[in-house]
Design a protein around this motif. Structure first.
Motif, PDB file in Angstrom:
ATOM      1  N   LEU A   1      29.032 -55.902  77.874  1.00 15.85           N
ATOM      2  CA  LEU A   1      27.882 -55.002  77.876  1.00 15.85           C
ATOM      3  C   LEU A   1      27.370 -54.948  76.444  1.00 15.85           C
ATOM      4  O   LEU A   1      28.163 -54.809  75.507  1.00 15.85           O
ATOM      5  CB  LEU A   1      28.282 -53.607  78.348  1.00 15.85           C
ATOM      6  CG  LEU A   1      28.888 -53.503  79.757  1.00 15.85           C
ATOM      7  CD1 LEU A   1      29.334 -52.068  80.033  1.00 15.85           C
ATOM      8  CD2 LEU A   1      27.894 -53.965  80.818  1.00 15.85           C
ATOM      9  N   PHE A   2      26.045 -55.048  76.254  1.00 11.82           N
ATOM     10  CA  PHE A   2      25.556 -55.175  74.884  1.00 11.82           C
ATOM     11  C   PHE A   2      24.187 -54.542  74.710  1.00 11.82           C
ATOM     12  O   PHE A   2      23.454 -54.287  75.673  1.00 11.82           O
ATOM     13  CB  PHE A   2      25.478 -56.655  74.483  1.00 11.82           C
ATOM     14  CG  PHE A   2      24.511 -57.469  75.291  1.00 11.82           C
ATOM     15  CD1 PHE A   2      23.158 -57.520  74.960  1.00 11.82           C
ATOM     16  CD2 PHE A   2      24.943 -58.190  76.400  1.00 11.82           C
ATOM     17  CE1 PHE A   2      22.262 -58.262  75.705  1.00 11.82           C
ATOM     18  CE2 PHE A   2      24.058 -58.942  77.153  1.00 11.82           C
ATOM     19  CZ  PHE A   2      22.710 -58.979  76.812  1.00 11.82           C
ATOM     20  N   THR A   3      23.861 -54.318  73.453  1.00 14.09           N
ATOM     21  CA  THR A   3      22.509 -53.969  73.038  1.00 14.09           C
ATOM     22  C   THR A   3      22.231 -54.671  71.719  1.00 14.09           C
ATOM     23  O   THR A   3      23.110 -54.759  70.855  1.00 14.09           O
ATOM     24  CB  THR A   3      22.328 -52.446  72.892  1.00 14.09           C
ATOM     25  OG1 THR A   3      20.980 -52.172  72.478  1.00 14.09           O
ATOM     26  CG2 THR A   3      23.282 -51.859  71.861  1.00 14.09           C
ATOM     27  N   ASP A   4      21.017 -55.221  71.593  1.00 13.77           N
ATOM     28  CA  ASP A   4      20.611 -55.944  70.390  1.00 13.77           C
ATOM     29  C   ASP A   4      19.387 -55.273  69.776  1.00 13.77           C
ATOM     30  O   ASP A   4      18.577 -54.648  70.472  1.00 13.77           O
ATOM     31  CB  ASP A   4      20.234 -57.397  70.711  1.00 13.77           C
ATOM     32  CG  ASP A   4      21.351 -58.165  71.398  1.00 13.77           C
ATOM     33  OD1 ASP A   4      22.510 -58.006  70.974  1.00 13.77           O
ATOM     34  OD2 ASP A   4      21.057 -58.923  72.341  1.00 13.77           O
ATOM     35  N   ALA A   5      19.251 -55.436  68.474  1.00 13.90           N
ATOM     36  CA  ALA A   5      18.051 -54.994  67.769  1.00 13.90           C
ATOM     37  C   ALA A   5      17.760 -56.006  66.675  1.00 13.90           C
ATOM     38  O   ALA A   5      18.680 -56.604  66.112  1.00 13.90           O
ATOM     39  CB  ALA A   5      18.245 -53.601  67.171  1.00 13.90           C
ATOM     40  N   GLY A   6      16.468 -56.210  66.364  1.00 14.03           N
ATOM     41  CA  GLY A   6      16.158 -57.143  65.292  1.00 14.03           C
ATOM     42  C   GLY A   6      14.709 -57.574  65.282  1.00 14.03           C
ATOM     43  O   GLY A   6      13.937 -57.277  66.201  1.00 14.03           O
ATOM     44  N   ASN A   7      14.356 -58.305  64.242  1.00 14.73           N
ATOM     45  CA  ASN A   7      13.024 -58.889  64.125  1.00 14.73           C
ATOM     46  C   ASN A   7      13.002 -59.740  62.864  1.00 14.73           C
ATOM     47  O   ASN A   7      13.945 -59.725  62.066  1.00 14.73           O
ATOM     48  CB  ASN A   7      11.937 -57.816  64.052  1.00 14.73           C
ATOM     49  CG  ASN A   7      10.590 -58.323  64.563  1.00 14.73           C
ATOM     50  OD1 ASN A   7      10.353 -59.532  64.594  1.00 14.73           O
ATOM     51  ND2 ASN A   7       9.720 -57.404  64.960  1.00 14.73           N
ATOM     52  N   ALA A   8      11.925 -60.478  62.691  1.00 14.10           N
ATOM     53  CA  ALA A   8      11.688 -61.255  61.474  1.00 14.10           C
ATOM     54  C   ALA A   8      10.263 -60.973  61.018  1.00 14.10           C
ATOM     55  O   ALA A   8       9.359 -60.783  61.850  1.00 14.10           O
ATOM     56  CB  ALA A   8      11.893 -62.742  61.734  1.00 14.10           C
ATOM     57  N   TRP A   9      10.057 -60.950  59.704  1.00 14.69           N
ATOM     58  CA  TRP A   9       8.764 -60.558  59.144  1.00 14.69           C
ATOM     59  C   TRP A   9       8.342 -61.534  58.049  1.00 14.69           C
ATOM     60  O   TRP A   9       9.175 -62.053  57.308  1.00 14.69           O
ATOM     61  CB  TRP A   9       8.834 -59.162  58.526  1.00 14.69           C
ATOM     62  CG  TRP A   9       9.236 -58.076  59.464  1.00 14.69           C
ATOM     63  CD1 TRP A   9       8.414 -57.275  60.196  1.00 14.69           C
ATOM     64  CD2 TRP A   9      10.568 -57.643  59.757  1.00 14.69           C
ATOM     65  NE1 TRP A   9       9.142 -56.374  60.934  1.00 14.69           N
ATOM     66  CE2 TRP A   9      10.477 -56.577  60.688  1.00 14.69           C
ATOM     67  CE3 TRP A   9      11.839 -58.057  59.342  1.00 14.69           C
ATOM     68  CZ2 TRP A   9      11.584 -55.918  61.189  1.00 14.69           C
ATOM     69  CZ3 TRP A   9      12.949 -57.412  59.845  1.00 14.69           C
ATOM     70  CH2 TRP A   9      12.820 -56.355  60.757  1.00 14.69           C
ATOM     71  N   GLU A  10       7.051 -61.723  57.934  1.00  9.05           N
ATOM     72  CA  GLU A  10       6.495 -62.456  56.805  1.00  9.05           C
ATOM     73  C   GLU A  10       6.209 -61.517  55.644  1.00  9.05           C
ATOM     74  O   GLU A  10       6.255 -61.899  54.487  1.00  9.05           O
ATOM     75  CB  GLU A  10       5.196 -63.165  57.212  1.00  9.05           C
ATOM     76  CG  GLU A  10       5.406 -64.416  58.027  1.00  9.05           C
ATOM     77  CD  GLU A  10       6.030 -65.548  57.225  1.00  9.05           C
ATOM     78  OE1 GLU A  10       6.082 -65.462  55.992  1.00  9.05           O
ATOM     79  OE2 GLU A  10       6.487 -66.524  57.852  1.00  9.05           O
ATOM     80  N   GLY A  11       5.913 -60.266  55.977  1.00  9.05           N
ATOM     81  CA  GLY A  11       5.627 -59.276  54.947  1.00  9.05           C
ATOM     82  C   GLY A  11       6.819 -58.378  54.717  1.00  9.05           C
ATOM     83  O   GLY A  11       7.975 -58.810  54.762  1.00  9.05           O
TER      84      GLY A  11
END
Length: 579
Positions: A524-534
């Motif tokens: 069972l899991f939960t993920d969070a994240g992102n990638a940005w240029e700024g």
């Protein structure tokens, strides 16, 4: 000549003295008389008042043989006395009692023999015997137990105080048998060379046995990935208190041969095949060779050859080389400013090599340096609203993202996981810095930094709580292939593969892992994240939740996930273990 002192001898001498029938027959002649005086004789370093403090009979008491017996026992049990007798003097007023003592030898110094894993100073710090006084056997028994317990606390569970000897000058020599590993026996290894196993062991022949080292040795052997099961038992050695550890391994398949194919309207027919072995000829070296060929595609043939020697010398230096001329399908998102809308799908060819060297520092830290020479070229447009070869609005895209990259990457890994394939406790922290630029002869000038950390906790007897986070930051002219990518089975499982890209990134994952049946684990899991240029933005994080299973198969672990994110439900399938 040395006088041997054994604690048991003191007890024998006392029993002979105290429980002599003749003594008590003699003492009974004074029964009922008044005791007019009680004295101590023969003492040298033990104060008489210390001895008198344990004596029960007092002047004025009636003579009682049983109380005399109790006094003799109490004096002996002080620990300073080697022998004690009671003398009686008949006088008109009654009887005088004199306890005549023979003290243990006087201690002047303590030295140790046989100690290789605990220093002389550490052992002496345990000793509470007083120099210049008779040796106290009671205190010494406590000291001997404390010495053995100190060894046991450090993992040397076979260590014991084996002998005592007193020199005429008052030096007490304490001999310690630390429990030696007399030899190591390996069984069950039909393919793997014995040295591949023994070099991973912290236990060494001729060294004291350590339970912690034995446990760590089994972990390191299992973490090689060559064995389905690893066990150890201790056989007695030829010498007293010596052992011969017997390591029994059950080998699993380490070679692989893969072949596959596919067809699409864009590419036509394509085939993929590969061969490799993570334990090549039983040496522990890793070799892999893969080919891919698009029969109808202009992308053509790609291949990749890699070789790793994890243990080149006695300093555990590792060496890896990777030669590649590979073709990969590349998906670019970000059309019309939407990070989730496909802009272009195309083939990219990467050609070059990388060389890596590594060396450990201590038990859990390893440093690596990697040199990369790579040339990226645009091969073929597949689909999407933008064709970089013909669309004038993206005329600089090929120049800014394709060319030669020369870089050096420095990394440090701290890894205390108990099992690198399915950890239940420990942590792993990975830090890397990649430097690419004109100084190395490449076309792109950038720096890229990555931090990965994971922690594992046992929950109950078989469940595990796993936490992981990754952060990345890059500066300079970074081509797309070297940027950070988020999305897919290893980061955000509720989103498309590599859906988010940029010079900055952050991901975090929480997993609860539990066994279902043998070789099948639920997640069972939960993920969070992102990638940005700024600039990084907490408000810009993407989230998902989901469940999945991990199945251990003869061809390796298989992962299946179902995750729910902003874009709905997404299913993920992949090979290889989890973080």
């Amino acid at each position: 000549m040395k006088k041997k002192i054994y604690l048991g001898w003191f007890a024998v001498a006392f029993l002979i003295t105290v429980f002599s029938a003749g003594n008590f027959a003699y003492a009974s002649d004074y029964t009922g008389k008044t005791i007019i005086d009680v004295k101590i004789a023969g003492e040298q370093t033990v104060p008489a008042n210390s001895i008198m403090a344990v004596v029960r009979i007092k002047p004025g008491n009636l003579f009682d043989p049983e109380k005399i017996h109790q006094d003799l026992q109490s004096i002996y049990e002080m620990g300073d006395i080697y022998n004690v007798t009671a003398n009686f003097t008949d006088v008109p007023e009654g009887v005088k009692v004199t306890y005549v003592v023979t003290e243990n030898p006087v201690l002047k110094n303590v030295v140790f023999k046989g100690n290789t894993k605990v220093s002389m100073d550490q052992l002496k710090s345990v000793i509470t015997l007083s120099k210049g006084r008779a040796i106290n056997t009671k205190t010494w028994n406590e000291n001997a137990r404390a010495i053995e317990q100190d060894y046991h606390n450090k993992g040397y569970i076979l260590a014991k105080v084996s002998d005592l000897a007193m020199d005429p000058d008052g030096t007490l020599t304490v001999s310690i048998n630390e429990g030696t590993v007399e030899g190591i026996v390996i069984k069950g290894n039909e393919k793997t060379k014995p040295y591949v196993i023994t070099r991973e062991m912290k236990l060494k022949a001729g060294e004291p046995f350590n339970a912690g080292d034995a446990k760590r040795s089994l972990q390191k052997i299992y973490n090689l990935g060559f064995f389905e099961d690893v066990n150890m038992k201790l056989n007695p050695g030829r010498e007293p208190n010596a052992v011969v550890p017997e390591v029994d391994v059950k080998e699993q398949k380490t070679g692989n041969f893969l072949i596959g194919g596919g067809y699409s309207q864009t590419d036509g027919f394509g085939v993929y095949y590969g061969i490799g072995d993570s334990n090549f000829k039983g040496t522990g070296n890793k070799v892999n060779l893969t080919f891919q060929h698009g029969i109808s595609s202009e992308a053509g043939t790609g291949w990749d050859f890699s070789y790793t020697n994890p243990w080149m010398d006695d300093k555990q230096t590792s060496f890896s080389v990777d030669l590649f001329n590979s073709v990969n399908e590349w998906n670019d998102y970000g059309y019309d400013g939407s990070s989730t809308t496909l802009r272009s799908d195309y083939y990219r060819r990467s050609k070059g090599f990388s060389l890596s060297l590594g060396r450990p520092q201590g038990e859990y830290v390893r440093y690596n340096i990697k040199f990369t020479n790579r040339k990226d070229t645009y091969q073929e447009y597949i689909s999407g609203p933008v064709n970089y070869l013909t669309d004038t609005d993206y005329s600089d895209y090929l120049k800014n993202n394709f060319g030669i990259v020369h870089s050096m990457t420095l990394s440090r890994v701290y890894d205390t996981r108990d099992n690198i394939f399915d950890p239940t406790e420990g942590k792993r922290v990975f830090l890397s810095s990649e430097f690419a630029g004109n100084v190395f002869g490449g076309q792109f000038d950038y720096n890229k930094y990555t931090l990965q950390a994971s922690q594992y906790f046992k929950v109950g007897s078989k469940q595990t709580l796993a936490l992981a986070t990754t952060a990345g930051y890059a500066t300079g002219n970074v081509p797309d292939i070297s940027k950070f990518y988020v999305g897919g089975i290893d980061t955000l499982r509720g989103y498309k593969d590599e859906e988010f890209t940029g010079k900055e990134m952050f991901t975090a994952t929480i997993e609860y892992r539990y066994p279902i049946v043998k070789k099948v684990e639920g997640v069972l899991f939960t993920d969070a994240g992102n990638a940005w240029e700024g600039d990084y933005s907490v408000g810009g994080l993407k989230y998902d939740i989901g469940a999945g299973v991990l199945v251990n198969t003869p061809i390796g672990p298989i992962r299946l996930y179902m995750a729910y994110g902003d874009e709905g439900i997404r299913y993920q399938f992949g090979f290889g273990g989890q973080f």
